[in-house]
Each structure stands twice: as C-alpha cells, then as structure tokens.
Design a protein around this motif. Structure first.
Motif, mmCIF file in Angstrom:
data_model
loop_
_atom_site.group_PDB
_atom_site.id
_atom_site.type_symbol
_atom_site.label_atom_id
_atom_site.label_comp_id
_atom_site.label_asym_id
_atom_site.label_seq_id
_atom_site.Cartn_x
_atom_site.Cartn_y
_atom_site.Cartn_z
ATOM 1 N N UNK A 1 -5.406 12.827 -0.716
ATOM 2 C CA UNK A 1 -6.253 12.026 0.001
ATOM 3 C C UNK A 1 -6.252 10.379 -0.200
ATOM 4 N N UNK A 2 -6.345 10.097 -1.440
ATOM 5 C CA UNK A 2 -6.246 8.807 -1.753
ATOM 6 C C UNK A 2 -5.101 7.820 -1.315
ATOM 7 N N UNK A 3 -4.157 8.700 -1.308
ATOM 8 C CA UNK A 3 -2.743 8.118 -0.770
ATOM 9 C C UNK A 3 -2.711 7.831 0.869
ATOM 10 N N UNK A 4 -3.531 8.811 1.493
ATOM 11 C CA UNK A 4 -3.710 8.582 2.839
ATOM 12 C C UNK A 4 -4.497 7.643 3.146
ATOM 13 N N UNK A 5 -5.344 7.247 2.183
ATOM 14 C CA UNK A 5 -6.561 6.192 2.553
ATOM 15 C C UNK A 5 -5.903 4.860 2.017
ATOM 16 N N UNK A 6 -4.978 4.789 1.666
ATOM 17 C CA UNK A 6 -4.045 3.590 1.421
ATOM 18 C C UNK A 6 -4.110 3.299 -0.020
ATOM 19 N N UNK A 7 -4.343 4.126 -0.922
ATOM 20 C CA UNK A 7 -4.196 3.805 -2.434
ATOM 21 C C UNK A 7 -2.735 4.041 -2.505
ATOM 22 N N UNK A 8 -2.142 3.273 -3.444
ATOM 23 C CA UNK A 8 -0.925 3.592 -4.147
ATOM 24 C C UNK A 8 -0.425 3.188 -5.348
ATOM 25 N N UNK A 9 -0.440 4.373 -6.394
ATOM 26 C CA UNK A 9 -0.098 3.925 -7.820
ATOM 27 C C UNK A 9 1.140 3.318 -8.264
ATOM 28 N N UNK A 10 1.985 3.347 -7.024
ATOM 29 C CA UNK A 10 3.205 3.079 -7.509
ATOM 30 C C UNK A 10 3.537 1.747 -7.160
ATOM 31 N N UNK A 11 2.464 0.728 -6.368
ATOM 32 C CA UNK A 11 2.803 -0.350 -6.212
ATOM 33 C C UNK A 11 2.797 -1.605 -7.200
ATOM 34 N N UNK A 12 1.875 -1.424 -7.931
ATOM 35 C CA UNK A 12 1.421 -2.148 -9.148
ATOM 36 C C UNK A 12 0.652 -1.782 -10.131
ATOM 37 N N UNK A 13 0.479 -2.252 -11.496
ATOM 38 C CA UNK A 13 -0.301 -1.707 -12.285
ATOM 39 C C UNK A 13 -1.774 -1.862 -11.848
ATOM 40 N N UNK A 14 -2.081 -2.982 -11.228
ATOM 41 C CA UNK A 14 -3.552 -3.049 -10.757
ATOM 42 C C UNK A 14 -3.895 -2.136 -9.539
ATOM 43 N N UNK A 15 -2.910 -1.925 -8.795
ATOM 44 C CA UNK A 15 -3.117 -0.777 -7.675
ATOM 45 C C UNK A 15 -3.429 0.459 -8.261
ATOM 46 N N UNK A 16 -2.534 0.782 -9.364
ATOM 47 C CA UNK A 16 -2.606 2.084 -10.170
ATOM 48 C C UNK A 16 -3.884 2.419 -10.675
ATOM 49 N N UNK A 17 -4.572 1.180 -11.248
ATOM 50 C CA UNK A 17 -5.654 1.317 -11.710
ATOM 51 C C UNK A 17 -6.827 1.588 -10.785
ATOM 52 N N UNK A 18 -6.680 0.890 -9.808
ATOM 53 C CA UNK A 18 -7.614 0.851 -8.724
ATOM 54 C C UNK A 18 -7.659 2.523 -8.230
#
Ligand code: PXP
Length: 389
Positions: A116-133
């Motif tokens: 669900x978080x992927x569908x809501x625009x979260x992406x852990x593969x983009x960057x370390x800070x995105x992954x942390x978020x």
C-alpha cells in the motif's frame, strides 16, 4: 471505499481469511487518509507472482508482494480514486511467517502495508532518506494495526482444575481453586473454567458453588453430557457450559466430542441449557463434519481442540495441525458460531493461535499452573496475556 479482492490462491493450505484481509486493507486506507480510494488486492501462488516478477521487473523467481500503481509517478492527486493493485504471494507469505514464527495473517498484514505504501508514493529504492521515510511509515501503520488488534484482543480464560488436583492429593483444604480464580481475574483473565468431572477427581461441587458467587468475569463449566451433571448445571446457571467427552480412565480430556454421531442427544442438552439462559460450547476437533453438526444442532460456541497442534513433534506436523485450526476456526466463524480454542496451549505455542481473529477466547490450564509454581500465579497469567497481544 471499495476493496476489490480476488483470491487466486488455489492451494488447500494455508487458508486465507478473505474478510479479514479486506477489513485490514480498509482500515489501512482510512489510517492513510485515503478512505475514498479504491484498491485491488490479488492473492496468488509463487508461480503466478514469479511470472509477474519476470514480466514487469525482469527478475526471476517469486517475491512476496508487488504493487502496480495506476498513477505511475504522476501527481497522486490526479489519480482519482483508483490507487492500483497489490499482488501478494501466499506461498511466500507462509514461508516467511514460518521463519518468523508468526501467523500467515500477521505476515500478510506486513506485506499489505508495504504494498500500500508503494501505491501511496513511498519508495525505498529511491534513496536512503526515502527508504527511511517509508520504513518509518510502515512501522507506524503496523503499530496502529497492533493497537487495533489489542482492542479486539482475544480473551484468556484460565482453567483452575489443577489447583484442585493438588489439593485433592493431600485431601485437605488448600490450595483453594476459588482463591486461585480470584488471583487469575485480578491478573487480567477474563474467564474461569472448571471441569466438574463425574468422578470428582479434582473440582468439587463446593468449588463450583462458591465460584458461581465469586467469579466476576465469566464462569465456564466444563462437563460431560450426563444426567447428574446436567441437573447440577441447570441449577447452578454458569455463564456458559462447555460439553466435553469424558472418560474415567483418561488423565485429561483426550479428543473432541463426536457431535455428528450424537446430534439428537446433544441437541436436547443444548436446548435444555438454552431454555435456562445458558449458552453451550462444544469441544470439537478441527473437523468440518463436527463444525457443521455443531451449527446444525444450535450450539452457540465451539471450542476447537488444539491438543494435536500442541503435541506435534515435528515442524511439518505443527504446521499441518495449525492450518487445520485456522481453517476450522474460520469455517465455524463464517457459519455464525462463536469460536474458542484450547488444550495443551503453552508459553511457546499460544501466540500463533492467539493471532487468529476468528477466535474469541483461549482456555488454558496446565501451562499456566505449571509456570505459577515457579513465578507465582499472578505473574504466570500476566505473562500468558502478554503472549496473546
Ligand atoms: N479446554 C478443554 C475443553 C479442556 O478439557 C481442557 C483441559 O481441562 C483445556 C481446555 C485446558 O487444557 P490445558 O490444561 O492443557 O491448558
């Protein structure tokens, strides 16, 4: 907030509670502030997800979850109500659950949140800070799910028969199961169970009569369906009775009731109890035939026998027996029966059973009393409750 749910997982085990997954998805959407959104959830096996993984991610082999956003990076506010698809492999979820020693549904929850978080625009593969978020948000949602579960938490009913067993061994007045019941309730147990056996080997009439007056939560009288005990129960009016098969030679209740084989007799007992305002639970093996028969003769509850799961001696056998409990609890729940479970549950094997949303209450005796000898009854009950959260 429609959840479009499709279960393409065709294997017999593990059985997935579709209603539970849909409800969890709805709850998560609400938490994420997207109650308005539509979400499609597809459950598949490893073969199916491996094909999707190959086609869309050029990766070989199965994975646990894939998300297909309908917005594909566009401004999410323009996506309207359609969020996209979450595809979960139940095979992989089950393997991961086994490894983490949690239930398949607990693992499915984690995968649902991730997808669900992927569908809501979260992406852990983009960057370390995105992954942390993303991982922070994941933890937050899972904690909320846990909190919700705790609110709806399964109850613990403690069987105090063994306190009476110890007393009877000396033939004196202590330890007193009545006192034990009070301690269990103060520690957080929400029910007290006693089995008044025909041979009165542990619990005595006196115990049950006093417990009827002192138990503040719920008194569940376990009993064989014999005339003498039926008469006693009708007079006592416990909060519920659980009918069990009773053999004189057994050390403890061995198998479940053969409800299908004695429908007429048990139906009669149920209606006598119900006429006196006493709901009846039938202690049965995790078996479709017994569930159907219990439903047909008007039982309010079934208590699923967890003995074979508890006694299993290999991982494979444990898994098989656990899946039988999952399937039976779900089948009974869907038939409109209320579902309890118990027998042989201990500090190692209870958590998984307690994670099943279809079960209301666990009845546990021996393990709690065995631990109480070393740590005290209050702590033994609290520790068991801690494992059931
Ligand atoms: N449920 C039923 C119907 C039982 O007969 C028993 C044993 O008295 C239990 C639960 C509790 O089993 P244990 O003592 O193994 O926890």
């Amino acid at each position: 907030m429609p959840i479009l749910f499709q279960n393409n997982f065709q294997h017999a085990f593990p059985r997935v509670n579709e209603l539970q997954v849909s409800k969890t998805a709805e709850f998560l959407l609400a938490l994420a502030g997207r109650s308005d959104a539509e979400l499609s959830i597809l459950l598949v096996d490893d073969q199916h997800i491996a094909e999707l993984n190959k086609t869309w991610r050029r990766k070989s082999g199965p994975t646990n979850v894939l998300s297909f956003s309908l917005t594909e990076g566009e401004d999410l506010t323009r996506a309207g109500n359609l969020l996209g698809d979450i595809v979960i492999s139940v095979d992989t979820a089950a393997r991961e659950a086994r490894k983490e020693r949690i239930s398949v549904h607990q693992r499915l929850n984690v995968l649902l949140v991730h997808g669900l978080l992927h569908l809501l625009g979260y992406d852990h593969e983009k960057s370390d800070s995105e992954a942390e978020r993303m991982f922070r948000k994941e933890r937050e949602l899972l904690l909320e799910l846990k909190r919700k579960r705790r609110e709806e938490m399964i109850r613990l009913a403690v069987n105090v028969d063994h306190v009476a067993t110890l007393r009877q061994a000396r033939g004196i007045s202590e330890p007193d199961p009545v006192l034990a019941a009070g301690i269990c309730e103060l520690a957080g147990a929400e029910g007290i169970v006693v089995h008044l056996r025909e041979d009165r080997r542990h619990i005595q009439d006196r115990d049950v009569l006093i417990l009827r007056q002192t138990v503040k939560t719920k008194l569940n009288l376990e009993m064989g369906a014999t005339q003498e005990i039926i008469k006693f129960a009708l007079k006592l009016k416990p909060d519920m009775v659980t009918l069990v098969p009773e053999k004189r030679q057994e050390l403890t209740t061995e198998g479940g009731l053969n409800v299908a084989g004695q429908k007429k007799k048990l139906k009669n007992v149920i209606s006598q109890m119900n006429d006196s305002g006493i709901p009846v639970s039938l202690f049965i093996d995790p078996d479709s035939r017994q569930i159907e028969a219990s439903h047909n003769i008007g039982a309010t509850f079934v208590e699923i026998h967890t003995g074979r799961y508890s006694d299993a001696t290999s991982e494979e056998e444990t898994e098989q027996e656990f899946e039988l409990i999952v399937a039976a609890a779900e089948e009974a729940y869907e038939a409109g029966l209320r579902v309890n479970a118990g027998h042989g549950l201990n500090y190692v094997n209870t958590t998984r059973v307690a994670s099943l949303d279809t079960i209301e209450e666990l009845s546990i005796g021996h393990a709690v009393m065995a631990r109480a000898i070393f740590v005290g009854l209050d702590q033994a009950v609290r520790e068991m409750l801690g494992l059931m959260m």
